[in-house]
Motif scaffolding. Structure first.
Motif, PDB file in Angstrom:
ATOM      1  N   HIS A  44      10.587   8.139  -5.676  1.00 47.82           N
ATOM      2  CA  HIS A  44      10.150   7.198  -4.637  1.00 47.82           C
ATOM      3  C   HIS A  44       9.665   5.896  -5.248  1.00 47.82           C
ATOM      4  N   ARG A  45       8.989   5.982  -6.392  1.00 51.72           N
ATOM      5  CA  ARG A  45       8.432   4.771  -7.002  1.00 51.72           C
ATOM      6  C   ARG A  45       9.523   3.745  -7.300  1.00 51.72           C
ATOM      7  N   ALA A  46      10.744   4.225  -7.662  1.00 48.18           N
ATOM      8  CA  ALA A  46      11.830   3.299  -7.997  1.00 48.18           C
ATOM      9  C   ALA A  46      12.230   2.467  -6.791  1.00 48.18           C
ATOM     10  N   TRP A  47      12.395   3.116  -5.638  1.00 49.84           N
ATOM     11  CA  TRP A  47      12.825   2.395  -4.433  1.00 49.84           C
ATOM     12  C   TRP A  47      11.718   1.491  -3.894  1.00 49.84           C
ATOM     13  N   VAL A  48      10.453   1.950  -3.946  1.00 52.25           N
ATOM     14  CA  VAL A  48       9.338   1.111  -3.504  1.00 52.25           C
ATOM     15  C   VAL A  48       9.231  -0.122  -4.399  1.00 52.25           C
ATOM     16  N   TYR A  49       9.372   0.087  -5.713  1.00 52.62           N
ATOM     17  CA  TYR A  49       9.322  -1.025  -6.661  1.00 52.62           C
ATOM     18  C   TYR A  49      10.433  -2.028  -6.377  1.00 52.62           C
ATOM     19  N   GLU A  50      11.646  -1.535  -6.145  1.00 49.12           N
ATOM     20  CA  GLU A  50      12.776  -2.427  -5.866  1.00 49.12           C
ATOM     21  C   GLU A  50      12.502  -3.267  -4.616  1.00 49.12           C
ATOM     22  N   LYS A  78       0.831  -1.202   0.000  1.00 52.27           N
ATOM     23  CA  LYS A  78       0.000   0.000   0.000  1.00 52.27           C
ATOM     24  C   LYS A  78       0.869   1.256   0.000  1.00 52.27           C
ATOM     25  N   SER A  79       2.184   1.073   0.099  1.00 45.06           N
ATOM     26  CA  SER A  79       3.095   2.209   0.153  1.00 45.06           C
ATOM     27  C   SER A  79       3.278   2.802  -1.245  1.00 45.06           C
ATOM     28  N   VAL A  80       3.208   4.110  -1.313  1.00 45.40           N
ATOM     29  CA  VAL A  80       3.499   4.787  -2.576  1.00 45.40           C
ATOM     30  C   VAL A  80       4.818   5.538  -2.495  1.00 45.40           C
ATOM     31  N   ASN A  81       5.387   5.594  -1.312  1.00 45.20           N
ATOM     32  CA  ASN A  81       6.671   6.263  -1.148  1.00 45.20           C
ATOM     33  C   ASN A  81       7.484   5.569  -0.058  1.00 45.20           C
ATOM     34  N   VAL A  82       8.755   5.903   0.016  1.00 46.44           N
ATOM     35  CA  VAL A  82       9.641   5.234   0.965  1.00 46.44           C
ATOM     36  C   VAL A  82       9.265   5.563   2.407  1.00 46.44           C
ATOM     37  N   ALA A  83       8.778   6.773   2.647  1.00 44.53           N
ATOM     38  CA  ALA A  83       8.411   7.172   4.008  1.00 44.53           C
ATOM     39  C   ALA A  83       7.287   6.302   4.561  1.00 44.53           C
ATOM     40  N   THR A  84       6.210   6.147   3.793  1.00 45.25           N
ATOM     41  CA  THR A  84       5.117   5.303   4.284  1.00 45.25           C
ATOM     42  C   THR A  84       5.533   3.837   4.295  1.00 45.25           C
ATOM     43  N   MET A  85       6.437   3.465   3.400  1.00 46.20           N
ATOM     44  CA  MET A  85       6.979   2.105   3.416  1.00 46.20           C
ATOM     45  C   MET A  85       7.685   1.837   4.755  1.00 46.20           C
ATOM     46  N   PHE A  86       8.438   2.838   5.218  1.00 46.11           N
ATOM     47  CA  PHE A  86       9.147   2.714   6.497  1.00 46.11           C
ATOM     48  C   PHE A  86       8.161   2.607   7.649  1.00 46.11           C
ATOM     49  N   PHE A  87       7.192   3.515   7.699  1.00 42.01           N
ATOM     50  CA  PHE A  87       6.250   3.506   8.808  1.00 42.01           C
ATOM     51  C   PHE A  87       5.363   2.255   8.782  1.00 42.01           C
ATOM     52  N   ASP A  88       5.065   1.737   7.596  1.00 44.21           N
ATOM     53  CA  ASP A  88       4.331   0.468   7.508  1.00 44.21           C
ATOM     54  C   ASP A  88       5.141  -0.662   8.133  1.00 44.21           C
ATOM     55  N   ARG A  89       6.443  -0.671   7.871  1.00 45.04           N
ATOM     56  CA  ARG A  89       7.294  -1.716   8.446  1.00 45.04           C
ATOM     57  C   ARG A  89       7.351  -1.586   9.964  1.00 45.04           C
ATOM     58  N   VAL A  90       7.440  -0.365  10.458  1.00 44.27           N
ATOM     59  CA  VAL A  90       7.475  -0.152  11.910  1.00 44.27           C
ATOM     60  C   VAL A  90       6.205  -0.698  12.550  1.00 44.27           C
ATOM     61  N   GLU A  91       5.067  -0.451  11.897  1.00 39.61           N
ATOM     62  CA  GLU A  91       3.789  -0.939  12.432  1.00 39.61           C
ATOM     63  C   GLU A  91       3.760  -2.461  12.478  1.00 39.61           C
ATOM     64  N   LYS A  92       4.325  -3.118  11.462  1.00 37.41           N
ATOM     65  CA  LYS A  92       4.310  -4.581  11.389  1.00 37.41           C
ATOM     66  C   LYS A  92       5.317  -5.221  12.332  1.00 37.41           C
ATOM     67  N   SER A  93       6.458  -4.562  12.531  1.00 26.72           N
ATOM     68  CA  SER A  93       7.584  -5.231  13.209  1.00 26.72           C
ATOM     69  C   SER A  93       8.144  -4.421  14.371  1.00 26.72           C
ATOM     70  N   ALA A  94       7.308  -3.655  15.030  1.00 25.94           N
ATOM     71  CA  ALA A  94       7.739  -2.652  16.002  1.00 25.94           C
ATOM     72  C   ALA A  94       8.808  -3.121  16.986  1.00 25.94           C
ATOM     73  N   GLN A  95       8.630  -4.294  17.580  1.00 23.51           N
ATOM     74  CA  GLN A  95       9.534  -4.733  18.639  1.00 23.51           C
ATOM     75  C   GLN A  95      10.604  -5.706  18.159  1.00 23.51           C
ATOM     76  N   ARG A  96      10.656  -5.943  16.873  1.00 25.12           N
ATOM     77  CA  ARG A  96      11.696  -6.806  16.328  1.00 25.12           C
ATOM     78  C   ARG A  96      12.956  -5.986  16.050  1.00 25.12           C
ATOM     79  N   GLU A  97      14.088  -6.673  15.994  1.00 29.07           N
ATOM     80  CA  GLU A  97      15.352  -5.990  15.724  1.00 29.07           C
ATOM     81  C   GLU A  97      15.353  -5.417  14.306  1.00 29.07           C
ATOM     82  N   ALA A  98      15.775  -4.171  14.184  1.00 33.55           N
ATOM     83  CA  ALA A  98      15.885  -3.517  12.880  1.00 33.55           C
ATOM     84  C   ALA A  98      17.344  -3.316  12.487  1.00 33.55           C
ATOM     85  N   PHE A  99      18.124  -2.790  13.435  1.00 31.44           N
ATOM     86  CA  PHE A  99      19.514  -2.463  13.127  1.00 31.44           C
ATOM     87  C   PHE A  99      20.429  -2.912  14.264  1.00 31.44           C
ATOM     88  N   ARG A 100      21.642  -3.249  13.885  1.00 38.19           N
ATOM     89  CA  ARG A 100      22.671  -3.618  14.846  1.00 38.19           C
ATOM     90  C   ARG A 100      23.907  -2.800  14.500  1.00 38.19           C
TER      91      ARG A 100
END
Length: 607
Positions: A212-218, A16-38
């Motif tokens: 944004h479409r290029a990165w979302v598509y990738e 449902k993401s049309v840009n990288v920003a909403t793509m990021f926030f969608d991931r946060v909503e799905k995986s909030a307490q999981r490890e993202a970065f080390r």
């Protein structure tokens, strides 16, 4: 026009993401307490969850909004690969602005050119070394309003610390809680997300405009392969100023895996042993060096066992790739060697690797087959900065070594009458920044990207890159020579090679310039009673020339007569970014080396 073409249907994962920003926030909503970065802090790996990262991203984005950044305005990042790079990049895009990437090794003049040409209002600088470049050229950067330091303190005027902007953002969010989310939601898919300046092997760098479409598509396309999920862990060392590194962040947002981040190239193998990633992306040079290091560590009886193991491993690998059964005696031998040899090779890479990805330059097939024989699959891919990195890749269950795989779902490929690979799809750039003429040269009127690479498609759509159109040269005898193919073959067979460059345009025979890998040749010297001899003296020694000469003879035995190397020389230094002989993504600047070594090359043809 088109000799051969392939199209793959759009079967990417739904997003449902049309840009990288909403793509990021969608991931946060799905995986909030999981490890993202080390990341490493005082020598210890520490983790951040997606929720923790989101809090920092949102605060930093709000800080940029408080500073007045507007939609699609450029914000630079001049830094090596580290967590803060990703934090800044995500914050820039969440604020609706566009990231201008600058390699930390870029000289002061080119750094100023990139920031000026891109009209960057702000820039994140890694440390005092990057800040000094900006200070030295401040007169050429009238539009640069603020510099934000990752490491260091602000000066209360032109320079702010990262902490300063985070605090500014937190204050802004207290007064405008939805400011960042509102700005993110308003970003269209065609809005500029990134301006990546091609490091270029010649001329001034060109700014590639990626929406944004290029990165979302990738990201969505990679997620659609079904080979990565929240349980995976990547070791991320690639330069994030390069499209290959950047696309792995898009993949992370789409798939949800975690990234352990350390940009130090000399720590890759050590980090793999510690972090134990499940996959990693790398340029071919990294695989070549790892292969050489493992091969050179074998001696005596151990070496004989090693060679016997890989003879069996290659047979098993080949039969499995051809869909043939493995005879019981061969399977038994392979099982024994897997325990004694291959398992130990895999442990060097952490022991959990499911696959690795190779991009940025051609991977020699012999190297790929060696890794596969050890149970380490390298999925080679292909793309350009102008395609947001990925356009082709081998799939986990459908790969062919020696090819770069099939075109991404939802994109098209064709081979024109000159043998050039041309690509069309959502990942293709909008054009070069401020360079309409260059854009018109590179993009056809109907939207196909001219890659400048020669290639061949097989009946199943697997692409083989056969060289650059401009790198192919003709000898005075009228024979065409493809230098990368010769160079790649030599690099695979000689574990001491640093680089090889073949020349011979309009000449009556081919010649080569070589460099040796300093670590590899130093190990050789230790074993042959020449330990401690400086590199410059080693490469001039008769013993080293004789040893390298044997590899040249072996290479020549596998080439056509007109391709053979008649004369060659070892340079007294390895090629480097600092000497302007390599791009930051480790591609050789052939024309620069040729100009620097003009007298030496001319001497090869003097009677």
């Amino acid at each position: 026009m088109s000799i051969d073409s392939q199209e793959r249907p759009g079967t990417t994962s739904e997003s449902k993401s049309v840009n990288v920003a909403t793509m990021f926030f969608d991931r946060v909503e799905k995986s909030a307490q999981r490890e993202a970065f080390r990341r490493l802090e005082n020598g210890t790996w520490t983790s951040l969850t997606w929720q923790q990262a989101a809090e920092q991203v949102e605060a930093l984005a709000a800080g940029l909004l408080a500073l007045g950044v507007e939609s699609e305005q450029r914000v630079g990042i001049a830094s090596g690969t580290r967590y803060e790079w990703i934090l800044a990049d995500l914050a820039i895009m969440c604020a609706g602005a566009a990231t201008t990437t600058v390699y930390p090794t870029t000289n002061a003049g080119d750094t100023a050119y990139i920031l000026s040409d891109s009209d960057s209002r702000f820039v994140f600088a890694e440390d005092e070394a990057q800040l000094e470049k900006l200070h030295d050229n401040r007169g050429d950067l009238p539009g640069l309003e603020k510099v934000v330091l990752f490491d260091g303190e602000g000066d209360g005027d032109w320079v702010l610390s990262l902490g300063d902007v985070l605090e500014l953002g937190r204050q802004h969010l207290e007064q405008n809680p939805s400011a960042v989310r509102d700005r993110s939601a308003a970003i269209t898919s065609d809005q500029l997300a990134t301006l990546i300046y091609t490091s270029g092997t010649t001329g001034k760098p060109k700014g590639v405009r990626l929406a944004h479409r290029a990165w979302v598509y990738e990201g969505d396309t990679i997620a659609g392969f079904g080979i990565l999920d929240e349980d995976d862990l990547q070791l991320l060392w690639l330069p994030l100023a390069h499209a290959f590194g950047k696309v792995l962040i898009s993949a992370q947002l789409a798939c949800g895996f975690a990234s352990a981040i350390d940009g130090r190239v000399d720590k890759i193998v050590e980090n793999m042993g510690t972090v134990k990633p499940t996959f990693m992306g790398a340029a071919p040079r990294i695989f070549e060096k790892a292969h050489a290091k493992v091969v050179m560590s074998q001696h005596g009886v151990k070496e004989k066992l090693f060679n016997a193991a890989f003879a069996v491993g290659r047979q098993v690998s080949r039969r499995r790739r051809e869909g043939k059964s493995v005879p019981p005696p061969l399977a038994l031998a392979h099982s024994v060697f897997d325990r004694l040899v291959f398992g130990k090779v895999r442990e060097v890479f952490g022991g959990r690797i499911r696959f690795m990805i190779s991009g940025s330059a051609p991977l020699n097939r012999d190297i790929a087959e060696w890794f596969h024989a050890a149970g380490l699959l390298i999925l080679e891919g292909y793309g350009l900065t102008e395609t947001a990195a990925g356009a082709f890749i081998n799939r986990l269950e459908n790969y062919r070594l020696g090819t770069v795989g099939q075109v991404f779902d939802g994109s098209e490929v064709r081979i024109n009458d000159d043998g050039e690979v041309q690509i069309k799809g959502p990942c293709v750039m909008d054009g070069y920044h401020n360079l309409p003429d260059k854009t018109a040269e590179t993009l056809t009127e109907d939207g196909w990207l001219r890659t400048g690479d020669r290639g061949q498609l097989d009946d199943d759509g697997f692409l083989t890159i056969t060289g650059r159109l401009k790198e192919l040269f003709k000898t005075s005898g009228g024979k065409y020579v493809a230098p990368p193919a010769i160079e790649g073959r030599f690099m695979a067979m000689c574990p001491y090679a640093g680089h090889m460059l073949v020349f011979g345009e309009s000449r009556n025979f081919c010649v080569a310039l070589l460099t040796l890998d300093p670590d590899a040749i130093s190990s050789w010297a230790d074993e042959h009673g020449m330990g401690g001899t400086p590199y410059g003296e080693l490469v001039k020694s008769d013993r080293v020339r004789e040893m390298i000469g044997e590899y040249i003879d072996r290479l020549n035995s596998e080439l056509n007569r007109w391709e053979t190397i008649k004369k060659w020389a070892i340079l007294d230094h390895d090629l480097s970014i600092e000497n302007n002989e390599l791009t930051p993504s480790l591609k050789v600047k052939r024309s620069v080396v040729e100009e620097k070594q003009k007298d030496l090359l001319d001497s090869f043809y003097q009677r």
